[in-house]
Write an enzyme that holds these catalytic residues in place. Structure first.
Site, PDB file in Angstrom:
ATOM      1  CB  CYS A  56      33.857 -89.435  -9.397  1.00 41.20           C
ATOM      2  SG  CYS A  56      35.112 -89.178  -8.137  1.00 41.20           S
ATOM      3  CB  CYS A  63      36.034 -96.111 -10.116  1.00 38.71           C
ATOM      4  SG  CYS A  63      34.452 -95.618  -9.378  1.00 38.71           S
ATOM      5  CB  CYS A 131      29.097 -97.394   7.048  1.00 41.62           C
ATOM      6  SG  CYS A 131      30.694 -97.367   6.190  1.00 41.62           S
TER       7      CYS A 131
HETATM    8  N1  SAM Z   1      34.563 -91.757  -3.861  1.00 39.22           N
HETATM    9  C1  SAM Z   1      34.869 -92.303  -2.603  1.00 39.22           C
HETATM   10  C2  SAM Z   1      36.239 -92.946  -2.553  1.00 39.22           C
HETATM   11  O1  SAM Z   1      36.728 -93.355  -3.584  1.00 39.22           O
HETATM   12  O2  SAM Z   1      36.769 -93.066  -1.449  1.00 39.22           O
HETATM   13  C3  SAM Z   1      33.839 -93.298  -2.102  1.00 39.22           C
HETATM   14  C4  SAM Z   1      33.165 -94.236  -3.077  1.00 39.22           C
HETATM   15  S1  SAM Z   1      34.267 -95.402  -3.916  1.00 39.22           S
HETATM   16  C5  SAM Z   1      33.239 -96.049  -5.172  1.00 39.22           C
HETATM   17  C6  SAM Z   1      34.435 -96.692  -2.701  1.00 39.22           C
HETATM   18  C7  SAM Z   1      35.309 -97.871  -3.008  1.00 39.22           C
HETATM   19  O3  SAM Z   1      34.669 -98.731  -3.947  1.00 39.22           O
HETATM   20  C8  SAM Z   1      36.655 -97.627  -3.660  1.00 39.22           C
HETATM   21  O4  SAM Z   1      37.624 -97.218  -2.742  1.00 39.22           O
HETATM   22  C9  SAM Z   1      36.997 -98.992  -4.210  1.00 39.22           C
HETATM   23  O5  SAM Z   1      37.731 -99.729  -3.257  1.00 39.22           O
HETATM   24  C10 SAM Z   1      35.623 -99.643  -4.424  1.00 39.22           C
HETATM   25  N2  SAM Z   1      35.373 -99.913  -5.861  1.00 39.22           N
HETATM   26  C11 SAM Z   1      35.050 -99.008  -6.813  1.00 39.22           C
HETATM   27  N3  SAM Z   1      34.912 -99.591  -8.010  1.00 39.22           N
HETATM   28  C12 SAM Z   1      35.164-100.908  -7.834  1.00 39.22           C
HETATM   29  C13 SAM Z   1      35.188-102.037  -8.707  1.00 39.22           C
HETATM   30  N4  SAM Z   1      34.954-101.925 -10.017  1.00 39.22           N
HETATM   31  N5  SAM Z   1      35.473-103.251  -8.185  1.00 39.22           N
HETATM   32  C14 SAM Z   1      35.732-103.371  -6.858  1.00 39.22           C
HETATM   33  N6  SAM Z   1      35.714-102.352  -5.988  1.00 39.22           N
HETATM   34  C15 SAM Z   1      35.446-101.127  -6.450  1.00 39.22           C
HETATM   35 FE1  SF4 Z   2      35.577 -91.325  -7.623  1.00 41.83          FE
HETATM   36 FE2  SF4 Z   2      35.250 -93.908  -8.057  1.00 41.83          FE
HETATM   37 FE3  SF4 Z   2      37.648 -93.009  -7.388  1.00 41.83          FE
HETATM   38 FE4  SF4 Z   2      35.642 -92.995  -5.540  1.00 41.83          FE
HETATM   39  S1  SF4 Z   2      36.599 -94.783  -6.494  1.00 41.83           S
HETATM   40  S2  SF4 Z   2      37.102 -91.356  -5.980  1.00 41.83           S
HETATM   41  S3  SF4 Z   2      33.885 -92.613  -6.899  1.00 41.83           S
HETATM   42  S4  SF4 Z   2      36.523 -92.504  -9.290  1.00 41.83           S
END
Ligand code: SAM
Ligand code: SF4
Ligand code: DTB
Length: 328
Positions: A56, A63, A131
């Protein structure tokens, strides 16, 4: 302030006052609201699937899927329809009622939307609620997903506007709010929450909940994630959050958004059964169910079934919305 009538004019002061209540008073207030709107023994269960993993371009500091951090997550292209359908069938067989497809995009392209719309149609045909969480959407993309039968769109605000800038630099808080507005304009249900334990203050947690509760319509689903500290991400050494502060966040979300499904989301693998029970007591009535979140672990199905059985709680039936006010 605590009678549980949905409001959209919360102030940070009021939210912080709730956070500051004696723990027992806060839980009692949350229980009162919870029981006015929801069956207290019911837990909605969503299963996640990462349909496009890693690489990403965004820089979200928490993330594991950002291309900027070395986390060992292998990048995988958009999954084939048949594989998604098979995983949705398995989730349904295990007892999930909602299937959430996540993709590591900043924003999907036209071709992605076409393929994901086909997935939504297939999962919907299995009788599951659908979803998706795909990053930023235009109005037209939101409408295309709705036309395919998408019930919910997940797009988290993650934290307060002030703290947001410290964890994500590649997009703005307003970008997030714009996508939420596109999802609403298309007529889909909104799943929007945040992450706690990233080093934010109690004031940041309160302001996140104020922003959510003051949206024109409360999100139907509010995931409260506890940061999963993934090695290689900038937040891998974030300090532990006091577990009672996590529970307080759930309770304040419950009080401020009475009708929402408040989801005890990421981070459960690191929580004791007792802490999870406290979160249910504070008004959480939804979980992610299944061995994996997107790229990290989640309690296995056996442990969750056991936990619910020991607590005398039961999985919510599909699309059983909140009961009429005053029931339960
Ligand atoms: N890329 C898209 C976005 O960011 O909207 C969708 C996927 S993203 C992985 C979805 C959500 O996962 C993020 O908004 C965040 O709230 C949650 N998330 C990601 N990494 C995380 C982590 N290490 N611990 C807790 N929540 C996490
Ligand atoms: Fe990309 Fe992770 Fe951020 Fe979603 S939460 S936009 S997957 S870096
Ligand atoms: C949400 O609020 N939490 C989920 C879901 N929405 C998409 C994601 C949690 C991800 C945890 C880290 C991982 O497994 O990659």
């Amino acid at each position: 302030m605590l009678d549980g009538t949905p409001r959209h004019d919360w102030t940070s002061r009021e939210a912080e006052a709730l956070f500051a209540l004696p723990f027992t008073d806060l839980i009692f207030a949350a229980q009162r609201v919870h029981r006015a709107w929801h069956a207290p023994d019911s837990v909605q269960m969503s299963t996640l699937l990462s349909i496009k993993t890693g690489a990403c371009p965004e820089d979200c500091a928490y993330c594991p899927q950002s291309v900027r951090y070395h986390t060992g997550v292998a990048a995988e292209p958009l999954m084939e329809l048949e594989e998604v359908t098979a995983r949705a069938r398995a989730a349904r067989a295990a007892g999930a009622t909602r299937f959430c497809m996540g993709a590591a995009y900043r924003a999907p392209k036209a071709r992605d939307i076409e393929r994901i719309a086909a997935m939504v149609r297939a999962v919907s045909a299995l009788g599951l609620e659908t979803c998706a969480t795909l990053g930023m959407l235009t109005d037209a993309q939101a409408r295309a997903l709705r036309d395919a039968g998408l019930d919910y769109y997940n797009h988290n605000l993650d934290s307060s506007e002030e703290f947001y800038a410290a964890i994500i630099r590649t997009r703005s808080y307003q970008d997030r709010l714009d996508t939420l507005a596109a999802v609403r304009a298309a007529g889909m249900k909104v799943c929007c929450g945040g992450i706690v334990g990233m080093g934010e203050s109690r004031g940041d947690r309160a302001r996140l909940l104020v922003t959510l509760a003051n949206l024109p319509q409360h999100p139907e689903s509010v995931p409260i994630n506890q940061l999963v500290r993934v090695p290689g991400t900038p937040l891998e050494h974030a300090e532990d959050l006091d577990p009672f502060e996590f529970v307080r966040t759930i309770a304040v979300a419950r009080i401020m958004m009475p009708r929402a499904q408040v989801r005890l989301s990421a981070g459960r693998s690191a929580m004791s059964d007792e802490l999870q029970a406290l979160a249910f007591l504070a008004g959480a009535n939804s979980i992610f169910y299944g061995e994996k979140l997107l790229t990290t672990g989640n309690p296995d199905v056996e442990r969750d079934r056991n936990l619910l059985a020991r607590l005398g709680m039961r999985p919510a039936a599909a699309d059983a919305g909140p009961p009429a006010h005053g029931a339960a």
